[in-house]
Motif scaffolding. Structure first.
Motif, short mmCIF file in Angstrom:
data_model
loop_
_atom_site.label_atom_id
_atom_site.label_comp_id
_atom_site.label_asym_id
_atom_site.label_seq_id
_atom_site.Cartn_x
_atom_site.Cartn_y
_atom_site.Cartn_z
N ARG A 277 17.59 27.85 -14.07
CA ARG A 277 19.00 27.82 -13.68
C ARG A 277 19.64 26.49 -14.09
N ASP A 278 18.90 25.42 -13.82
CA ASP A 278 19.36 24.08 -14.14
C ASP A 278 19.58 23.92 -15.65
N ALA A 279 18.62 24.43 -16.44
CA ALA A 279 18.73 24.30 -17.89
C ALA A 279 19.97 25.04 -18.40
N LEU A 280 20.20 26.26 -17.91
CA LEU A 280 21.35 27.04 -18.38
C LEU A 280 22.66 26.43 -17.92
N ALA A 281 22.66 25.86 -16.70
CA ALA A 281 23.89 25.26 -16.17
C ALA A 281 24.38 24.12 -17.05
N ARG A 282 23.50 23.53 -17.83
CA ARG A 282 23.89 22.42 -18.72
C ARG A 282 24.73 22.88 -19.91
N PRO B 274 29.64 27.40 -18.57
CA PRO B 274 30.55 27.18 -17.45
C PRO B 274 30.24 28.10 -16.26
N CYS B 275 29.31 29.04 -16.46
CA CYS B 275 28.97 30.02 -15.44
C CYS B 275 28.23 29.33 -14.27
N ASP B 276 28.60 29.71 -13.05
CA ASP B 276 27.98 29.13 -11.86
C ASP B 276 26.55 29.67 -11.72
N MET B 277 25.56 28.80 -11.91
CA MET B 277 24.16 29.25 -11.93
C MET B 277 23.47 29.11 -10.58
N ARG B 278 24.20 28.69 -9.53
CA ARG B 278 23.55 28.50 -8.24
C ARG B 278 23.04 29.82 -7.67
N PRO B 279 21.91 29.78 -6.95
CA PRO B 279 21.31 31.02 -6.44
C PRO B 279 22.29 31.87 -5.63
N ASP C 59 13.57 34.41 -10.38
CA ASP C 59 14.07 33.11 -9.96
C ASP C 59 13.75 32.04 -10.99
N ALA C 60 12.73 32.27 -11.79
CA ALA C 60 12.33 31.30 -12.80
C ALA C 60 12.22 31.97 -14.16
N ALA C 61 13.05 32.96 -14.40
CA ALA C 61 12.99 33.65 -15.70
C ALA C 61 14.36 34.22 -16.03
N ALA C 62 14.73 34.09 -17.29
CA ALA C 62 16.03 34.61 -17.73
C ALA C 62 15.92 35.11 -19.15
N GLU C 63 16.85 36.01 -19.49
CA GLU C 63 17.01 36.43 -20.88
C GLU C 63 18.40 36.02 -21.32
N VAL C 64 18.50 35.58 -22.56
CA VAL C 64 19.80 35.24 -23.14
C VAL C 64 20.03 36.15 -24.34
N TYR C 65 21.16 36.84 -24.34
CA TYR C 65 21.54 37.71 -25.45
C TYR C 65 22.68 37.05 -26.20
N CYS C 66 22.56 36.98 -27.52
CA CYS C 66 23.69 36.46 -28.29
C CYS C 66 23.71 37.15 -29.64
N ALA D 181 16.38 19.44 -19.26
CA ALA D 181 16.04 19.88 -17.91
C ALA D 181 14.60 19.53 -17.56
N ASN D 182 13.73 19.57 -18.56
CA ASN D 182 12.34 19.20 -18.33
C ASN D 182 12.21 17.71 -18.02
N ARG D 183 13.09 16.92 -18.68
CA ARG D 183 13.04 15.46 -18.52
C ARG D 183 13.52 15.06 -17.14
N GLU D 184 14.59 15.69 -16.71
CA GLU D 184 15.24 15.25 -15.48
C GLU D 184 15.69 16.50 -14.73
N ARG D 185 14.86 16.93 -13.80
CA ARG D 185 15.11 18.18 -13.09
C ARG D 185 16.19 17.98 -12.02
N VAL D 186 17.15 18.90 -12.00
CA VAL D 186 18.18 18.88 -10.97
C VAL D 186 18.05 20.18 -10.18
N ALA D 187 18.00 20.05 -8.85
CA ALA D 187 17.89 21.28 -8.03
C ALA D 187 19.27 21.90 -7.87
N LEU D 188 19.37 23.18 -8.13
CA LEU D 188 20.65 23.89 -7.95
C LEU D 188 20.63 24.65 -6.63
#
Ligand SMILES: [Zn+2]
Lengths: 107, 173
Positions: B102-107, B110-115, B140-147, B166-173
Protein backbone atom coordinates in the motif's frame (compact mmCIF):
# COMPACT_ATOMS: atom_id res chain seq x y z
CA UNK A 1 -5.77 20.23 -4.09
CA UNK A 2 -9.27 19.55 -5.36
CA UNK A 3 -11.11 16.30 -4.66
CA UNK A 4 -14.41 15.65 -6.44
CA UNK A 5 -16.57 12.60 -5.75
CA UNK A 6 -17.64 11.09 -9.05
CA UNK A 7 -21.37 10.36 -8.81
CA UNK A 8 -21.08 7.58 -11.40
CA UNK A 9 -18.66 5.39 -9.45
CA UNK A 10 -18.43 6.96 -5.99
CA UNK A 11 -14.68 7.51 -6.07
CA UNK A 12 -13.30 10.64 -4.41
CA UNK A 13 -11.07 11.51 -7.33
CA UNK A 14 -8.10 13.82 -7.26
CA UNK A 15 -8.09 16.73 -9.69
CA UNK A 16 -5.30 15.03 -11.63
CA UNK A 17 -7.58 12.03 -12.29
CA UNK A 18 -10.16 14.32 -13.89
CA UNK A 19 -10.45 16.27 -17.10
CA UNK A 20 -12.13 19.68 -16.85
CA UNK A 21 -15.07 20.30 -19.16
CA UNK A 22 -15.67 23.96 -18.49
CA UNK A 23 -18.82 25.79 -17.48
CA UNK A 24 -21.94 23.69 -16.98
CA UNK A 25 -25.53 24.13 -18.12
CA UNK A 26 -24.82 26.06 -21.32
CA UNK A 27 -27.72 26.38 -23.70
CA UNK A 28 -26.71 25.16 -27.11
CA UNK A 29 -27.38 27.59 -29.94
CA UNK A 30 -28.44 25.76 -33.08
CA UNK A 31 -28.73 26.68 -36.76
CA UNK A 32 -31.63 29.05 -35.97
CA UNK A 33 -29.53 31.24 -33.70
CA UNK A 34 -28.08 34.54 -34.87
CA UNK A 35 -24.35 35.20 -35.06
CA UNK A 36 -24.19 37.06 -31.75
CA UNK A 37 -25.89 34.31 -29.73
CA UNK A 38 -23.79 31.63 -31.43
CA UNK A 39 -20.62 33.56 -30.62
CA UNK A 40 -21.79 33.81 -27.02
CA UNK A 41 -22.49 30.09 -26.87
CA UNK A 42 -19.05 29.29 -28.26
CA UNK A 43 -16.84 31.78 -26.47
CA UNK A 44 -18.48 33.65 -23.60
CA UNK A 45 -18.21 32.04 -20.17
CA UNK A 46 -19.21 33.22 -16.71
CA UNK A 47 -15.83 32.71 -14.96
CA UNK A 48 -17.13 33.91 -11.58
CA UNK A 49 -15.10 34.39 -8.44
CA UNK A 50 -17.13 32.26 -6.03
CA UNK A 51 -19.89 29.74 -6.66
CA UNK A 52 -19.55 28.02 -10.01
CA UNK A 53 -21.06 25.04 -11.82
CA UNK A 54 -18.72 22.96 -13.94
CA UNK A 55 -18.52 19.81 -16.04
CA UNK A 56 -15.81 17.29 -15.27
CA UNK A 57 -14.93 13.90 -16.68
CA UNK A 58 -13.55 11.05 -14.56
CA UNK A 59 -11.06 10.33 -17.28
CA UNK A 60 -8.56 8.23 -15.28
CA UNK A 61 -11.39 6.25 -13.68
CA UNK A 62 -14.82 5.21 -14.89
CA UNK A 63 -14.70 7.63 -17.82
CA UNK A 64 -18.06 9.24 -17.09
CA UNK A 65 -18.98 12.92 -17.23
CA UNK A 66 -20.52 14.62 -14.21
CA UNK A 67 -21.31 18.05 -12.78
CA UNK A 68 -19.69 19.78 -9.83
CA UNK A 69 -20.67 22.86 -7.83
CA UNK A 70 -17.76 24.55 -6.12
CA UNK A 71 -16.30 27.86 -5.05
CA UNK A 72 -13.58 28.95 -7.45
CA UNK A 73 -11.90 31.12 -4.83
CA UNK A 74 -11.87 28.80 -1.80
CA UNK A 75 -12.08 25.45 -3.66
CA UNK A 76 -14.94 24.46 -1.34
CA UNK A 77 -16.97 21.75 -3.06
CA UNK A 78 -20.72 21.99 -2.52
CA UNK A 79 -21.42 18.74 -4.27
CA UNK A 80 -21.31 16.73 -7.47
CA UNK A 81 -24.28 15.49 -9.46
CA UNK A 82 -25.29 13.58 -12.56
CA UNK A 83 -24.38 14.80 -16.03
CA UNK A 84 -27.89 13.95 -17.22
CA UNK A 85 -29.50 17.20 -16.14
CA UNK A 86 -29.79 20.74 -17.49
CA UNK A 87 -29.85 22.55 -14.14
CA UNK A 88 -28.35 22.06 -10.66
CA UNK A 89 -30.59 19.90 -8.43
CA UNK A 90 -32.35 21.47 -5.46
CA UNK A 91 -30.27 19.71 -2.80
CA UNK A 92 -27.10 21.21 -4.27
CA UNK A 93 -28.68 24.66 -4.42
CA UNK A 94 -29.79 24.27 -0.77
CA UNK A 95 -26.25 23.39 0.27
CA UNK A 96 -24.88 26.43 -1.53
CA UNK A 97 -27.48 28.75 0.05
CA UNK A 98 -26.72 27.32 3.49
CA UNK A 99 -23.02 28.09 3.05
CA UNK A 100 -23.40 31.35 1.07
CA UNK A 101 -26.55 33.09 2.47
CA UNK A 102 -26.22 36.06 0.13
CA UNK A 103 -25.78 34.02 -3.02
CA UNK A 104 -28.37 34.85 -5.66
CA UNK A 105 -27.39 32.36 -8.30
CA UNK A 106 -25.36 32.86 -11.46
CA UNK A 107 -27.44 34.91 -13.84
CA UNK B 1 16.17 -5.15 1.88
CA UNK B 2 13.87 -6.62 -0.68
CA UNK B 3 10.61 -7.31 1.12
CA UNK B 4 8.59 -6.13 -1.83
CA UNK B 5 8.61 -7.96 -5.12
CA UNK B 6 7.46 -6.99 -8.57
CA UNK B 7 6.67 -9.37 -11.39
CA UNK B 8 5.16 -9.11 -14.85
CA UNK B 9 2.27 -11.56 -14.78
CA UNK B 10 1.79 -14.23 -17.42
CA UNK B 11 -0.49 -13.20 -20.32
CA UNK B 12 -4.20 -13.32 -19.51
CA UNK B 13 -7.28 -13.48 -21.61
CA UNK B 14 -9.14 -10.17 -21.23
CA UNK B 15 -12.50 -9.33 -22.69
CA UNK B 16 -13.99 -5.84 -22.54
CA UNK B 17 -17.72 -6.15 -21.93
CA UNK B 18 -20.03 -3.18 -22.24
CA UNK B 19 -23.76 -3.06 -21.97
CA UNK B 20 -26.66 -2.97 -19.57
CA UNK B 21 -25.58 -4.86 -16.43
CA UNK B 22 -29.01 -6.49 -16.12
CA UNK B 23 -28.52 -8.24 -19.44
CA UNK B 24 -24.82 -9.04 -18.81
CA UNK B 25 -25.44 -10.68 -15.41
CA UNK B 26 -26.85 -14.00 -16.65
CA UNK B 27 -24.23 -14.82 -19.30
CA UNK B 28 -21.43 -13.65 -16.98
CA UNK B 29 -22.64 -15.97 -14.22
CA UNK B 30 -22.72 -18.90 -16.63
CA UNK B 31 -19.21 -18.18 -17.89
CA UNK B 32 -17.44 -17.20 -14.67
CA UNK B 33 -19.66 -18.77 -12.00
CA UNK B 34 -19.81 -15.41 -10.25
CA UNK B 35 -22.41 -12.70 -9.78
CA UNK B 36 -21.53 -9.28 -11.17
CA UNK B 37 -19.15 -7.38 -8.90
CA UNK B 38 -20.34 -4.36 -6.94
CA UNK B 39 -19.01 -0.98 -8.11
CA UNK B 40 -15.20 -0.84 -7.72
CA UNK B 41 -15.18 -4.56 -7.03
CA UNK B 42 -14.10 -7.86 -8.51
CA UNK B 43 -15.82 -11.23 -8.56
CA UNK B 44 -14.88 -14.79 -9.37
CA UNK B 45 -11.95 -17.13 -8.89
CA UNK B 46 -9.98 -18.15 -11.94
CA UNK B 47 -12.32 -16.57 -14.44
CA UNK B 48 -13.03 -13.19 -12.93
CA UNK B 49 -14.96 -9.98 -13.56
CA UNK B 50 -13.51 -6.57 -12.78
CA UNK B 51 -15.84 -3.59 -12.45
CA UNK B 52 -14.59 -0.87 -14.80
CA UNK B 53 -17.48 1.61 -14.97
CA UNK B 54 -21.29 1.58 -14.56
CA UNK B 55 -21.58 -0.06 -17.99
CA UNK B 56 -18.27 -1.84 -18.43
CA UNK B 57 -16.68 -5.01 -17.08
CA UNK B 58 -13.34 -6.65 -17.78
CA UNK B 59 -13.67 -10.43 -17.98
CA UNK B 60 -10.47 -12.34 -17.19
CA UNK B 61 -9.92 -15.89 -18.40
CA UNK B 62 -7.23 -18.20 -19.75
CA UNK B 63 -5.77 -16.77 -22.98
CA UNK B 64 -6.77 -19.97 -24.78
CA UNK B 65 -10.42 -19.63 -23.73
CA UNK B 66 -11.04 -16.16 -25.19
CA UNK B 67 -12.49 -17.42 -28.46
CA UNK B 68 -14.89 -19.79 -26.77
CA UNK B 69 -15.99 -17.20 -24.18
CA UNK B 70 -16.55 -14.57 -26.88
CA UNK B 71 -18.66 -17.02 -28.88
CA UNK B 72 -20.79 -17.84 -25.83
CA UNK B 73 -21.23 -14.15 -25.00
CA UNK B 74 -22.18 -13.36 -28.58
CA UNK B 75 -24.79 -16.09 -28.58
CA UNK B 76 -26.27 -15.23 -25.17
CA UNK B 77 -26.37 -11.49 -25.86
CA UNK B 78 -27.38 -11.64 -29.52
CA UNK B 79 -30.63 -9.78 -28.86
CA UNK B 80 -29.04 -7.18 -26.56
CA UNK B 81 -27.14 -4.03 -27.43
CA UNK B 82 -23.67 -4.83 -26.13
CA UNK B 83 -19.97 -4.94 -26.88
CA UNK B 84 -17.70 -7.92 -26.19
CA UNK B 85 -14.18 -7.50 -27.49
CA UNK B 86 -10.91 -9.39 -27.08
CA UNK B 87 -8.53 -6.87 -25.50
CA UNK B 88 -6.03 -9.43 -24.18
CA UNK B 89 -3.14 -7.68 -25.93
CA UNK B 90 -4.15 -4.19 -24.82
CA UNK B 91 -2.95 -4.39 -21.24
CA UNK B 92 -0.18 -5.89 -19.12
CA UNK B 93 -0.52 -6.98 -15.51
CA UNK B 94 2.08 -6.61 -12.78
CA UNK B 95 1.95 -8.49 -9.49
CA UNK B 96 3.24 -6.80 -6.36
CA UNK B 97 3.88 -8.69 -3.16
CA UNK B 98 5.09 -7.64 0.26
CA UNK B 99 3.87 -5.98 3.44
CA UNK B 100 4.56 -2.45 2.18
CA UNK B 101 2.50 -2.72 -0.97
CA UNK B 102 0.00 0.00 0.00
CA UNK B 103 2.83 2.33 0.96
CA UNK B 104 4.70 1.68 -2.29
CA UNK B 105 1.63 2.40 -4.45
CA UNK B 106 0.71 5.49 -2.43
CA UNK B 107 4.00 7.03 -3.59
CA UNK B 108 2.92 7.08 -7.22
CA UNK B 109 -0.88 7.40 -7.22
CA UNK B 110 -3.33 10.05 -5.98
CA UNK B 111 -5.62 7.18 -4.90
CA UNK B 112 -6.13 6.83 -1.13
CA UNK B 113 -4.35 3.56 -0.29
CA UNK B 114 -5.21 3.45 3.43
CA UNK B 115 -6.83 0.20 4.60
CA UNK B 116 -10.03 2.03 5.63
CA UNK B 117 -10.39 3.60 2.18
CA UNK B 118 -9.13 0.87 -0.15
CA UNK B 119 -10.41 -2.57 0.78
CA UNK B 120 -8.87 -5.88 -0.17
CA UNK B 121 -10.70 -7.11 -3.26
CA UNK B 122 -11.35 -3.60 -4.58
CA UNK B 123 -10.36 -2.37 -8.03
CA UNK B 124 -9.55 1.29 -8.57
CA UNK B 125 -8.85 2.78 -11.97
CA UNK B 126 -6.58 5.70 -11.34
CA UNK B 127 -3.33 7.32 -12.33
CA UNK B 128 0.17 5.94 -11.72
CA UNK B 129 2.82 8.55 -12.36
CA UNK B 130 1.86 9.96 -15.73
CA UNK B 131 -0.39 7.20 -17.06
CA UNK B 132 -3.74 5.52 -16.45
CA UNK B 133 -3.70 2.23 -14.56
CA UNK B 134 -5.91 0.05 -12.42
CA UNK B 135 -4.96 -1.20 -8.97
CA UNK B 136 -6.53 -4.40 -7.67
CA UNK B 137 -5.75 -5.26 -4.08
CA UNK B 138 -5.72 -9.04 -3.95
CA UNK B 139 -4.60 -9.19 -0.32
CA UNK B 140 -3.29 -7.01 2.48
CA UNK B 141 0.21 -7.49 1.10
CA UNK B 142 -0.52 -8.21 -2.54
CA UNK B 143 -1.76 -6.17 -5.48
CA UNK B 144 -2.13 -6.34 -9.23
CA UNK B 145 -1.54 -3.35 -11.47
CA UNK B 146 -3.15 -3.23 -14.91
CA UNK B 147 -1.94 -0.74 -17.48
CA UNK B 148 -1.82 -0.34 -21.23
CA UNK B 149 0.93 -2.40 -22.87
CA UNK B 150 2.26 0.65 -24.68
CA UNK B 151 3.26 2.17 -21.32
CA UNK B 152 4.18 -1.16 -19.70
CA UNK B 153 7.92 -0.48 -19.57
CA UNK B 154 7.31 2.93 -18.02
CA UNK B 155 4.99 1.49 -15.37
CA UNK B 156 7.40 -1.36 -14.63
CA UNK B 157 10.21 1.10 -13.92
CA UNK B 158 7.88 3.39 -11.99
CA UNK B 159 6.73 0.48 -9.79
CA UNK B 160 10.32 -0.70 -9.32
CA UNK B 161 11.32 2.78 -8.15
CA UNK B 162 8.34 3.01 -5.78
CA UNK B 163 9.06 -0.45 -4.36
CA UNK B 164 12.73 0.38 -3.91
CA UNK B 165 11.98 3.57 -1.99
CA UNK B 166 9.29 1.82 0.08
CA UNK B 167 11.78 -0.93 0.90
CA UNK B 168 14.32 1.69 2.00
CA UNK B 169 12.01 3.65 4.23
CA UNK B 170 8.78 1.95 5.25
CA UNK B 171 5.80 4.15 6.09
CA UNK B 172 2.80 2.61 7.83
CA UNK B 173 -0.51 3.52 6.20
ZN1 LIG C 1 -16.15 7.81 -11.81
Amino acid sequence: MLLLTCPACGVAADETELAPGGEAHLTRVGPDGDDASFEGYLFQRANPRGVHFERWRHVYGCGKWFHAARDTATLEVFGTYSAQTTAPPDDILDKIKARRPGWEGNA
Amino acid sequence: MSDLSLERAAPRGMIALRGDFDSLAGPCREITGADLPAPLGAAGEGRALLWMSPDELLLLCDPGDVGEVLARLGEALAAQHHLASDVSDARVVFTLRGPGVRDALARITPCDMRPGRFHVGQVRRTRLGQVAAAIRLTGDAAAEVYCFRSVGDYVERLLATALESANRERVAL
